[in-house]
Design a protein around this motif. Structure first.
Motif, PDB file in Angstrom:
ATOM      1  N   GLN A 157      -1.066   0.867  -7.199  1.00 47.69           N
ATOM      2  CA  GLN A 157      -1.139   2.329  -7.269  1.00 47.69           C
ATOM      3  C   GLN A 157      -1.885   2.780  -8.533  1.00 47.69           C
ATOM      4  O   GLN A 157      -2.743   3.670  -8.481  1.00 47.69           O
ATOM      5  CB  GLN A 157       0.273   2.925  -7.268  1.00 47.69           C
ATOM      6  CG  GLN A 157       0.296   4.436  -7.424  1.00 47.69           C
ATOM      7  CD  GLN A 157       1.677   4.954  -7.799  1.00 47.69           C
ATOM      8  OE1 GLN A 157       2.570   4.170  -8.107  1.00 47.69           O
ATOM      9  NE2 GLN A 157       1.853   6.253  -7.765  1.00 47.69           N
ATOM     10  N   TYR A 205      -5.638   1.992  -8.273  1.00 46.67           N
ATOM     11  CA  TYR A 205      -6.262   2.884  -7.289  1.00 46.67           C
ATOM     12  C   TYR A 205      -6.517   4.269  -7.884  1.00 46.67           C
ATOM     13  O   TYR A 205      -7.620   4.825  -7.751  1.00 46.67           O
ATOM     14  CB  TYR A 205      -5.346   2.979  -6.065  1.00 46.67           C
ATOM     15  CG  TYR A 205      -5.874   3.881  -4.964  1.00 46.67           C
ATOM     16  CD1 TYR A 205      -6.872   3.425  -4.091  1.00 46.67           C
ATOM     17  CD2 TYR A 205      -5.375   5.169  -4.789  1.00 46.67           C
ATOM     18  CE1 TYR A 205      -7.353   4.233  -3.079  1.00 46.67           C
ATOM     19  CE2 TYR A 205      -5.851   5.990  -3.785  1.00 46.67           C
ATOM     20  CZ  TYR A 205      -6.838   5.522  -2.936  1.00 46.67           C
ATOM     21  OH  TYR A 205      -7.322   6.332  -1.942  1.00 46.67           O
ATOM     22  N   GLU A 206      -5.524   4.828  -8.553  1.00 45.52           N
ATOM     23  CA  GLU A 206      -5.668   6.174  -9.121  1.00 45.52           C
ATOM     24  C   GLU A 206      -6.634   6.179 -10.302  1.00 45.52           C
ATOM     25  O   GLU A 206      -7.411   7.114 -10.463  1.00 45.52           O
ATOM     26  CB  GLU A 206      -4.306   6.704  -9.569  1.00 45.52           C
ATOM     27  CG  GLU A 206      -3.337   6.979  -8.426  1.00 45.52           C
ATOM     28  CD  GLU A 206      -3.851   8.031  -7.457  1.00 45.52           C
ATOM     29  OE1 GLU A 206      -4.680   8.879  -7.868  1.00 45.52           O
ATOM     30  OE2 GLU A 206      -3.447   8.011  -6.292  1.00 45.52           O
ATOM     31  N   LEU A 249       0.082   4.327  -2.478  1.00 42.77           N
ATOM     32  CA  LEU A 249      -1.264   4.872  -2.605  1.00 42.77           C
ATOM     33  C   LEU A 249      -1.274   6.363  -2.266  1.00 42.77           C
ATOM     34  O   LEU A 249      -0.555   6.837  -1.381  1.00 42.77           O
ATOM     35  CB  LEU A 249      -2.228   4.123  -1.685  1.00 42.77           C
ATOM     36  CG  LEU A 249      -2.412   2.629  -1.988  1.00 42.77           C
ATOM     37  CD1 LEU A 249      -3.453   2.033  -1.075  1.00 42.77           C
ATOM     38  CD2 LEU A 249      -2.792   2.404  -3.437  1.00 42.77           C
ATOM     39  N   ASN A 250      -2.116   7.111  -3.001  1.00 41.78           N
ATOM     40  CA  ASN A 250      -2.244   8.569  -2.856  1.00 41.78           C
ATOM     41  C   ASN A 250      -0.954   9.314  -3.196  1.00 41.78           C
ATOM     42  O   ASN A 250      -0.701  10.397  -2.679  1.00 41.78           O
ATOM     43  CB  ASN A 250      -2.701   8.943  -1.430  1.00 41.78           C
ATOM     44  CG  ASN A 250      -4.147   8.591  -1.189  1.00 41.78           C
ATOM     45  OD1 ASN A 250      -4.992   8.782  -2.061  1.00 41.78           O
ATOM     46  ND2 ASN A 250      -4.441   8.047  -0.022  1.00 41.78           N
ATOM     47  N   LYS A 251      -0.136   8.728  -4.055  1.00 38.56           N
ATOM     48  CA  LYS A 251       1.071   9.406  -4.541  1.00 38.56           C
ATOM     49  C   LYS A 251       1.073   9.342  -6.057  1.00 38.56           C
ATOM     50  O   LYS A 251       0.530   8.411  -6.652  1.00 38.56           O
ATOM     51  CB  LYS A 251       2.333   8.737  -3.991  1.00 38.56           C
ATOM     52  CG  LYS A 251       2.484   8.861  -2.478  1.00 38.56           C
ATOM     53  CD  LYS A 251       3.708   8.124  -1.997  1.00 38.56           C
ATOM     54  CE  LYS A 251       3.838   8.214  -0.474  1.00 38.56           C
ATOM     55  NZ  LYS A 251       5.003   7.457   0.026  1.00 38.56           N
ATOM     56  N   ASN A 252       1.710  10.329  -6.703  1.00 34.37           N
ATOM     57  CA  ASN A 252       1.794  10.257  -8.159  1.00 34.37           C
ATOM     58  C   ASN A 252       2.977   9.389  -8.566  1.00 34.37           C
ATOM     59  O   ASN A 252       3.753   8.921  -7.730  1.00 34.37           O
ATOM     60  CB  ASN A 252       1.887  11.659  -8.766  1.00 34.37           C
ATOM     61  CG  ASN A 252       3.224  12.319  -8.484  1.00 34.37           C
ATOM     62  OD1 ASN A 252       3.924  11.945  -7.561  1.00 34.37           O
ATOM     63  ND2 ASN A 252       3.563  13.304  -9.282  1.00 34.37           N
ATOM     64  N   LYS A 285      -1.500  12.524 -12.227  1.00 32.82           N
ATOM     65  CA  LYS A 285      -0.963  11.502 -11.335  1.00 32.82           C
ATOM     66  C   LYS A 285       0.027  10.575 -12.030  1.00 32.82           C
ATOM     67  O   LYS A 285       0.910  10.016 -11.399  1.00 32.82           O
ATOM     68  CB  LYS A 285      -2.110  10.667 -10.760  1.00 32.82           C
ATOM     69  CG  LYS A 285      -2.970  11.396  -9.746  1.00 32.82           C
ATOM     70  CD  LYS A 285      -2.300  11.433  -8.393  1.00 32.82           C
ATOM     71  CE  LYS A 285      -3.223  12.016  -7.345  1.00 32.82           C
ATOM     72  NZ  LYS A 285      -2.620  11.973  -6.012  1.00 32.82           N
ATOM     73  N   THR A 309       0.821  -1.211   0.000  1.00 26.53           N
ATOM     74  CA  THR A 309       0.000   0.000   0.000  1.00 26.53           C
ATOM     75  C   THR A 309       0.857   1.264   0.000  1.00 26.53           C
ATOM     76  O   THR A 309       0.316   2.364   0.096  1.00 26.53           O
ATOM     77  CB  THR A 309      -0.919   0.012   1.234  1.00 26.53           C
ATOM     78  OG1 THR A 309      -0.101   0.063   2.421  1.00 26.53           O
ATOM     79  CG2 THR A 309      -1.786  -1.227   1.300  1.00 26.53           C
ATOM     80  N   LYS A 323     -10.159   5.928  -8.975  1.00 24.98           N
ATOM     81  CA  LYS A 323     -10.537   7.155  -8.269  1.00 24.98           C
ATOM     82  C   LYS A 323     -10.928   8.272  -9.235  1.00 24.98           C
ATOM     83  O   LYS A 323     -11.797   9.096  -8.944  1.00 24.98           O
ATOM     84  CB  LYS A 323      -9.365   7.610  -7.392  1.00 24.98           C
ATOM     85  CG  LYS A 323      -9.733   8.717  -6.405  1.00 24.98           C
ATOM     86  CD  LYS A 323      -8.657   8.907  -5.365  1.00 24.98           C
ATOM     87  CE  LYS A 323      -7.384   9.494  -5.947  1.00 24.98           C
ATOM     88  NZ  LYS A 323      -6.390   9.824  -4.907  1.00 24.98           N
ATOM     89  N   ASN A 324     -10.310   8.289 -10.416  1.00 27.64           N
ATOM     90  CA  ASN A 324     -10.543   9.369 -11.362  1.00 27.64           C
ATOM     91  C   ASN A 324     -11.617   9.076 -12.396  1.00 27.64           C
ATOM     92  O   ASN A 324     -12.279  10.013 -12.869  1.00 27.64           O
ATOM     93  CB  ASN A 324      -9.240   9.702 -12.099  1.00 27.64           C
ATOM     94  CG  ASN A 324      -8.265  10.475 -11.244  1.00 27.64           C
ATOM     95  OD1 ASN A 324      -8.352  11.686 -11.125  1.00 27.64           O
ATOM     96  ND2 ASN A 324      -7.330   9.779 -10.603  1.00 27.64           N
ATOM     97  N   ILE A 360       2.179  16.612  -5.523  1.00 23.74           N
ATOM     98  CA  ILE A 360       0.899  16.060  -5.972  1.00 23.74           C
ATOM     99  C   ILE A 360       0.215  17.069  -6.882  1.00 23.74           C
ATOM    100  O   ILE A 360       0.044  18.233  -6.542  1.00 23.74           O
ATOM    101  CB  ILE A 360       0.002  15.729  -4.763  1.00 23.74           C
ATOM    102  CG1 ILE A 360       0.653  14.640  -3.917  1.00 23.74           C
ATOM    103  CG2 ILE A 360      -1.383  15.307  -5.205  1.00 23.74           C
ATOM    104  CD1 ILE A 360      -0.083  14.334  -2.632  1.00 23.74           C
TER     105      ILE A 360
END
Length: 476
Positions: A466, A469-470, A245-248, A258, A242, A473-474, A254
């Motif tokens: 990753q 997830y991105e 996650l939440n990183k480009n 991404k 994990t 999310k988009n 950021i």
């Protein structure tokens, strides 16, 4: 269904593991006629709930304590029958658990039951003549995919947060495509196969179904790692899947792009072999979405693409023969079908498994025929080296999961080369691969699920998680 939400409810005692399992079992009982399960033991479920309660009382709980799940019936279990979807093994019990199952049991995970599958993993419909045909989650006239078709339904209906199957030539990714679920196939050797009934030993991989990529990363953290009992596993440093996650992609500041710095490989011969217009248009839309987030498209070439299915069939048939031949001269007694008689093991197999078995026998028994098997092994090495060079210029490869939409399982005239054409590549090479649901097409009387597949370099699971997830999310 989110694992973290369930963990929050269990940890703060808003719900007990027993009540959660009871709620899911009530929902499951309404769909037992659809043949998603081969075996369920209610007493064993109670024992597991009591063990998870003890962990909670002693404050030794974790993210997975009290979480219910189900496993494909290809994995050995002490307390439940392990049939591998075959009537020849009906009522058979092993004396040990699969390695990853022991890990999950120690964490307090509750096994609801064993799921239906194609016999010994041979098939792509979960059309099991002994344990029944498994229906698609939307349309009973369509296939649920195979061979892990029974493991997908409860995940697709949000009754279970995750389920575990096996992937030999797309047995996790193909059913997840048909049922709008994420199907994850890790690098070969990342998860121990000890205790799994072998179909093709050099390609079998433990796979995970879930609707949430965060669930998959948590499960992967728990069950991956070196196993002394399985010589194909790798002794690597334990990592957290994990962590990206939440990183480009470049791990810099950021911003909305991404995937800036991400190179996506697209093979022209992979792309030009898509015969279904809906799937082709979906892949084009996916690539545009990646470009919008800052990714760059790179074109590459895959060697021997037209022969991939043939190479896969030769190797898998030969290895199936060597794995099943250990049952030679063993006789099993089935009181339901062969009363007062003992029946040879091979005569109890389905037609599909028999055909594959005898093809494997032909390929590796005679000196003249062995050249097909050894030639396929050599070509497999060339394909592997080709992919290693491709990953020097790209980070991931985007392709269709399958080149056709869901079909009726009674359609025996289906071209089977279309089924394994895109999924078998990562099994031949041992690369990690994920099926990602992209959209749902609504027609007047039915729906069609759409998805795509991304393949990464060896042990790049954290990066693939990753990306999924991105993307979700988009755009989802």
């Amino acid at each position: 269904m989110n694992l973290l939400k369930l963990y929050h409810l269990i940890y703060f005692k808003k719900i007990k593991p027993f009540d959660l399992s009871k709620f899911i079992l009530k929902k499951i009982e309404n769909s037992l006629f659809k043949n998603y399960f081969i075996s369920i033991d209610y007493n064993y479920i109670k024992k597991q709930c009591l063990y998870s309660d003890k962990l909670l009382l002693k404050n030794k709980n974790n993210l997975l304590t009290g979480i219910p799940t189900s496993y494909k019936d290809i994995f050995s279990t002490k307390n439940l029958n392990t049939t591998s979807g075959s009537r020849a093994l009906s009522g058979y019990k092993t004396f040990y658990n699969t390695t990853f199952l022991n890990k999950l049991n120690n964490l307090g995970v509750i096994n609801i039951g064993k799921n239906n599958m194609d016999e010994f993993g041979v098939g792509s419909n979960t059309f099991n003549f002994y344990f029944g045909k498994t229906d698609n989650c939307l349309n009973k006239n369509l296939t649920s995919g195979g061979s892990s078709g029974g493991s997908v339904y409860l995940v697709s209906k949000n009754l279970l947060p995750f389920s575990i199957g096996s992937d030999t030539g797309g047995s996790v990714r193909q059913p997840s495509f048909f049922n709008n679920v994420i199907g994850f196939k890790p690098t070969y050797g990342l998860i121990s196969r000890y205790g799994m009934f072998s179909y093709s030993s050099s390609m079998d991989t433990v796979g995970i179904f879930s609707k949430n990529i965060l669930n998959i990363s948590i499960i992967l953290n728990s069950i991956s790692g070196f196993d002394v009992k399985d010589q194909t596993t790798f002794n690597l440093i334990k990592e957290d899947y994990t962590r990206y996650l939440n990183k480009n992609w470049l791990l810099s500041k950021i911003d909305y792009k991404k995937f800036k710095g991400l190179n996506i490989g697209v093979s022209k011969n992979l792309f030009n072999n898509i015969y279904d217009f809906l799937i082709r248009s979906n892949i084009e839309e996916v690539l545009l979405n990646f470009e919008f987030l800052g990714a760059k498209i790179v074109f590459l070439y895959v060697f021997f693409f037209d022969f991939l299915t043939n190479i896969y069939n030769i190797i898998s048939s030969s290895e199936l023969y060597s794995n099943i031949s250990k049952y030679n001269n063993k006789f099993l007694f089935d009181k339901n079908f062969f009363s007062l008689k003992k029946k040879n093991f091979y005569n109890s197999l389905s037609i599909n498994t028999k055909n594959k078995f005898f093809v494997g026998n032909y390929l590796i028994s005679g000196n003249k025929n062995k050249k097909f098997f050894f030639l396929s092994k050599k070509i497999r090495i060339l394909i592997l080296e080709n992919f290693k060079k491709n990953f020097l210029i790209c980070d991931i490869i985007v392709s269709p999961t399958i080149s056709c939409s869901a079909w009726n399982p009674l359609n025996f005239n289906l071209n089977k080369n279309l089924i394994d054409k895109y999924t078998a590549v990562s099994n031949l090479t041992g690369l990690p691969s994920i099926n990602i649901p992209s959209k749902i097409l609504n027609f007047e009387n039915f729906k069609i699920f759409q998805g795509f597949q991304i393949t990464g370099n060896y042990f790049s699971e954290a990066r693939l998680i990753q990306i999924v997830y991105e993307y979700k999310k988009n755009f989802l």
